[in-house]
Enzyme design. Sequence first.
Site, mmCIF file in Angstrom:
data_model
loop_
_atom_site.group_PDB
_atom_site.id
_atom_site.type_symbol
_atom_site.label_atom_id
_atom_site.label_comp_id
_atom_site.label_asym_id
_atom_site.label_seq_id
_atom_site.Cartn_x
_atom_site.Cartn_y
_atom_site.Cartn_z
ATOM 1 N N ARG A 207 0.834 -1.207 0.000
ATOM 2 C CA ARG A 207 0.000 0.000 0.000
ATOM 3 C C ARG A 207 0.870 1.259 0.000
ATOM 4 O O ARG A 207 0.541 2.264 -0.627
ATOM 5 C CB ARG A 207 -0.934 -0.020 1.216
ATOM 6 C CG ARG A 207 -2.085 -1.002 1.074
ATOM 7 C CD ARG A 207 -3.110 -0.836 2.180
ATOM 8 N NE ARG A 207 -2.697 -1.449 3.421
ATOM 9 C CZ ARG A 207 -3.042 -2.678 3.813
ATOM 10 N NH1 ARG A 207 -3.790 -3.434 3.032
ATOM 11 N NH2 ARG A 207 -2.653 -3.159 4.974
ATOM 12 N N PHE A 223 -11.657 -4.178 -5.574
ATOM 13 C CA PHE A 223 -11.702 -5.008 -4.360
ATOM 14 C C PHE A 223 -11.043 -4.234 -3.210
ATOM 15 O O PHE A 223 -10.144 -4.725 -2.537
ATOM 16 C CB PHE A 223 -10.999 -6.356 -4.567
ATOM 17 C CG PHE A 223 -11.461 -7.122 -5.775
ATOM 18 C CD1 PHE A 223 -12.613 -7.898 -5.747
ATOM 19 C CD2 PHE A 223 -10.742 -7.063 -6.967
ATOM 20 C CE1 PHE A 223 -13.034 -8.595 -6.865
ATOM 21 C CE2 PHE A 223 -11.151 -7.763 -8.085
ATOM 22 C CZ PHE A 223 -12.306 -8.536 -8.038
ATOM 23 N N ASP A 245 -15.923 -2.135 -4.208
ATOM 24 C CA ASP A 245 -16.053 -3.407 -3.498
ATOM 25 C C ASP A 245 -17.528 -3.803 -3.488
ATOM 26 O O ASP A 245 -18.400 -2.942 -3.556
ATOM 27 C CB ASP A 245 -15.530 -3.291 -2.062
ATOM 28 C CG ASP A 245 -15.151 -4.636 -1.461
ATOM 29 O OD1 ASP A 245 -13.954 -4.971 -1.472
ATOM 30 O OD2 ASP A 245 -16.061 -5.359 -1.009
ATOM 31 N N SER A 246 -17.789 -5.098 -3.410
ATOM 32 C CA SER A 246 -19.170 -5.583 -3.428
ATOM 33 C C SER A 246 -19.810 -5.590 -2.046
ATOM 34 O O SER A 246 -21.008 -5.821 -1.905
ATOM 35 C CB SER A 246 -19.226 -6.998 -4.013
ATOM 36 O OG SER A 246 -18.460 -7.899 -3.219
ATOM 37 N N ASN A 272 -20.064 -4.844 -8.304
ATOM 38 C CA ASN A 272 -19.330 -6.026 -8.704
ATOM 39 C C ASN A 272 -18.179 -5.585 -9.598
ATOM 40 O O ASN A 272 -18.408 -4.925 -10.619
ATOM 41 C CB ASN A 272 -20.249 -7.001 -9.445
ATOM 42 C CG ASN A 272 -19.531 -8.236 -9.937
ATOM 43 O OD1 ASN A 272 -18.751 -8.186 -10.902
ATOM 44 N ND2 ASN A 272 -19.789 -9.356 -9.301
ATOM 45 N N ASP A 293 -6.744 -6.337 -6.475
ATOM 46 C CA ASP A 293 -6.377 -7.071 -5.262
ATOM 47 C C ASP A 293 -7.554 -7.948 -4.836
ATOM 48 O O ASP A 293 -8.164 -7.746 -3.783
ATOM 49 C CB ASP A 293 -6.002 -6.091 -4.145
ATOM 50 C CG ASP A 293 -5.540 -6.799 -2.883
ATOM 51 O OD1 ASP A 293 -5.017 -7.931 -2.994
ATOM 52 O OD2 ASP A 293 -5.714 -6.239 -1.782
ATOM 53 N N CYS A 333 -3.506 -13.295 -3.904
ATOM 54 C CA CYS A 333 -3.248 -13.959 -2.625
ATOM 55 C C CYS A 333 -3.561 -15.450 -2.698
ATOM 56 O O CYS A 333 -3.602 -16.132 -1.669
ATOM 57 C CB CYS A 333 -4.056 -13.293 -1.509
ATOM 58 S SG CYS A 333 -5.846 -13.447 -1.715
#
Length: 392
Positions: A207, A223, A245-246, A272, A293, A333
Site C-alpha cells: 500500500r 476489491f 467493493d461488493s 461487482n 487485489d 493472494c
Amino acid sequence: MLTLTLKPREERRLRDGHLWAFRDELVAVPQAEPGELVRLVAHDGSSLGTGFYNPLSKIAVRLLGGEVDVADADFFYRRFTSSKVLRQRFLGQEEAYRLVFGEADMLSGLIVDVYGQTIVIQMLSAGMDRRKAEIVDALRRLYPDVSGIIEKNTAQTRVKEGLVLVDAVVWGEVPEVVLVQENGLKLELRLLTGQKTGYFLDQKFNRRVVGSLSRDRQVLDCFCNVGGFALNAAQGHASMALGVDSSESAISSAMRHAEINGLDNCQFVKANVFDLLREHIEQERVWDMVILDPPSFAKSRSAIRGALAGYSELNRSALKLLRPGGLLVSSSCTQLVSEHDLLDILYRESARIRKRLRLVHRGSQAPDHPVLLSMPETQYLKFLVFEVIGDP
C-alpha cells in the site's frame, strides 16, 4: 509421549524443514485425543521432532520445529517473545501487525494479530485450539496493557480438524471500533464483525508503494475492502482515487476512513468489480492506475483452472482501461497460483490486446508474514506493478 512412525522413505521433506506429516505417510494412525503432543520418528527410529497430532485431519502431525516436551504457557511466551523481536526489527513501533504467522513462526495452525491494545487470535488446528488458555495467558504476559482478546475461529479449515466455528471475545473487553494507524492513515477497525482477523495486514508495504506512485494520477482500486490502496493513493496526492467493493459494510468503512483522514480526493462505490470493469470499457473510460487485489480464487487444486480464468479476465479488462504510461497493479493472494502463473497471464493478455508491458516493481507479503523457505505454503502473496508502454 505417544510416538508415531513414518512409512519408509517419507522423511526427506520433513528432514528438509517441512512441518506437516500427512495421515497417509504414517505407518499407523492410532486413536488419541486430537491435539495431543506426540513424537514423530522416521522409519529407522530417528526423531523428527515433536508436534500436535490429530487423527481426524489429513495433516496428522504439525511439528513445532524441535523437541518440545511441554506446550504450556511458558512455551508460548518464549515463542511469542521471539516473534515480537522479529516484528519490531522490521516494523518498528507499528500499532497493527501480525505477531504469529503459523508455520513461519514454528507454530503451525496459529495466527495472532495485534491491533494496539486489542489482540485477535485464530486457531486452525486441534493442537492450538486445545491450548487456548495457555495462548491467552502468554499473550497477556507479553502485552500487559492489552485490553481484550478475540478469537476469530471462523475459517472452514477448522471443520477439517473436527473443530467448531467460534467468533467471540475470550478475555477482557473489546470496543466496537478499534483505532489504529498504518502508513500515517487513521483506521477505525470493527474487529468484532470484520473479515478474517480484521484487516489485511500483509499488504502494508505494498500500500505504501501505491501511495508513492499515485501523485497526479486517476486511480481505480478494485476489491478495495475498507479502503486500503485507495486511501494510500489519495494520501499520495492522486488527483482522484475510486475504490470499488461488493461489500456494503466495507464501502461504508472506506468512506468513513476517507472522512477521518480529510481525503476529499477519494470516493467509494459498491459494485461487482467484473461488471464495473466491463461498463468502463464500454464507456471508453481511461485510468492512470488500476489496482487489482481480489480475494483468493482457489482454495483447492480442483479450483485452479477457474482461478486462472478469473485472473485472466480481470487483468485483460484492467489493461483495456489504462492509457499509455499508466500503471497496472496486479496482486494475487491465491497460494496455488504462483508468480510465474500470474506473469504468464499478464504476458498472454497484454499480447492479446496488443499492449506492451514493462515490469517496474514486484513485492510480496509484509515482513510480519515471513516465509519459511522449507514450506512453500507460507508464501502466497504476489504483487506486481507494470507500466503500459506507449509508442516511441
